[in-house]
Scaffold this active site. Structure first.
Site, PDB file in Angstrom:
ATOM      1  N   GLU A 147       0.846  -1.191   0.000  1.00  0.00           N
ATOM      2  CA  GLU A 147       0.000   0.000   0.000  1.00  0.00           C
ATOM      3  C   GLU A 147       0.886   1.247   0.000  1.00  0.00           C
ATOM      4  O   GLU A 147       1.952   1.277   0.602  1.00  0.00           O
ATOM      5  CB  GLU A 147      -0.881  -0.016   1.250  1.00  0.00           C
ATOM      6  CG  GLU A 147      -1.831   1.159   1.381  1.00  0.00           C
ATOM      7  CD  GLU A 147      -2.647   1.125   2.672  1.00  0.00           C
ATOM      8  OE1 GLU A 147      -3.736   1.718   2.697  1.00  0.00           O
ATOM      9  OE2 GLU A 147      -2.190   0.496   3.660  1.00  0.00           O
ATOM     10  N   LYS A 193      -9.727   1.180  -2.273  1.00  0.00           N
ATOM     11  CA  LYS A 193      -9.919   0.661  -0.915  1.00  0.00           C
ATOM     12  C   LYS A 193     -11.317   0.995  -0.405  1.00  0.00           C
ATOM     13  O   LYS A 193     -11.730   2.160  -0.407  1.00  0.00           O
ATOM     14  CB  LYS A 193      -8.853   1.266  -0.007  1.00  0.00           C
ATOM     15  CG  LYS A 193      -8.847   0.760   1.427  1.00  0.00           C
ATOM     16  CD  LYS A 193      -7.674   1.394   2.166  1.00  0.00           C
ATOM     17  CE  LYS A 193      -7.558   0.908   3.583  1.00  0.00           C
ATOM     18  NZ  LYS A 193      -6.400   1.536   4.280  1.00  0.00           N
ATOM     19  N   CYS A 244      -5.133  -3.374   2.963  1.00  0.00           N
ATOM     20  CA  CYS A 244      -4.880  -3.094   4.376  1.00  0.00           C
ATOM     21  C   CYS A 244      -6.098  -3.314   5.285  1.00  0.00           C
ATOM     22  O   CYS A 244      -6.466  -4.445   5.562  1.00  0.00           O
ATOM     23  CB  CYS A 244      -4.324  -1.679   4.513  1.00  0.00           C
ATOM     24  SG  CYS A 244      -3.429  -1.383   6.060  1.00  0.00           S
TER      25      CYS A 244
END
Length: 275
Positions: free
Chosen positions: A41, A113, A154
């Site tokens: 990321e 995300k 994440c």
């Protein structure tokens, strides 16, 4: 058996330096026989000073890291999952966007995300990702040389419904590029990634940021590759570098035959609540 490479980075505040380091790592990974390379990321820039970072934050078609990585993928004939970049959108908030790039340098998939990290930690760290970023609204699965790949980033790893949707759509490999904090990493990184692998009977590939960064933050490292039985095939510890692992389709077939969790899934109705 496809061979993959994980690039574990200590990304800093200079996008030009970060891009050069990624290009060099992609070349090294390709020389090591990798069919696909995975980066963490925020591979292009990691800077929580928003005023300092602002001049480097651009739209997708202007991002120098994305251009450099696409060129490197084509030059070395290797696929790359560029874990994520911070990119400007048409509205004030940015996207935290992951890319899958093929061996000709073409973008095969994008994923924004979905779950944003808004937390206050016992260590005193406070994060409000939603103040700067807009969450994505759709899961993504893409075919690659190492199998059908479900994308996440994440904090997404804490939401198993996302991974159920990905594996229901045929994902055989789940990717989780991350810049995990040290307190949450020590507590939850390994257990959550192994759980995601076991419940989907899928490989998990998690390229991570590591160490003390130029902006002062500390990340957990421990980039992982986990097999569908939950066994850790690669744990890179805390040092930046490149690691290799094999994605064995026969292993996945064996696990899914042994415990056919995907076939046993049911649509769960709303629970009966009894006071």
């Amino acid at each position: 058996m496809p061979r993959i490479a994980i690039v574990q980075t200590n990304t800093g505040i200079d996008p030009k330096e970060n891009a050069a380091a990624l290009v060099a790592a992609i070349g090294e990974a390709a020389a090591g026989g990798a069919a696909m390379v995975f980066t963490p990321e925020m591979s292009g820039l990691l800077d929580r000073d928003r005023a300092r970072a602002a001049p480097s934050l651009v739209k997708e078609n202007e991002d120098r890291t994305l251009v450099a990585v696409r060129e490197a993928a084509a030059a070395h004939g290797v696929w790359v999952q560029l874990g994520s970049l911070a990119l400007r959108r048409t509205d004030p908030r940015m996207a935290n966007r992951s890319f899958v790039i093929d061996a000709a340098g073409n973008i095969r998939a994008r994923y924004d995300k979905m779950h944003l990290f808004d937390v206050d930690l016992p260590s005193g760290e406070s994060w409000r990702e939603s103040a700067a970023y807009a969450g994505g609204d759709r899961p993504v699965v893409v075919s690659t040389p190492v199998g059908r790949m479900g994308l996440s980033i994440c904090y997404d790893m804490r939401f198993p419904d996302l991974y159920r949707a990905l594996s229901d759509a045929g994902a055989e490999v789940l990717t989780v590029p991350a810049a995990f904090t040290r307190p949450t990493g020590a507590a939850h990184w390994h257990v959550l990634l192994r759980a995601r692998a076991v419940e989907a009977a899928a490989f998990v590939v998690a390229a991570a940021q590591t160490g003390i960064h130029a902006d002062g933050r500390a990340t957990f490292g421990h980039s992982l590759v986990v097999d569908p039985w939950g066994e850790v095939l690669l744990d890179m510890g805390e040092a930046p570098g490149i690691g290799f692992a094999e994605i064995d389709p026969a292993r996945q077939a064996e696990v899914r035959q042994r415990i056919p969790v995907l076939r046993h899934r049911r649509v769960i109705p709303a629970p009966m609540v009894i006071a």
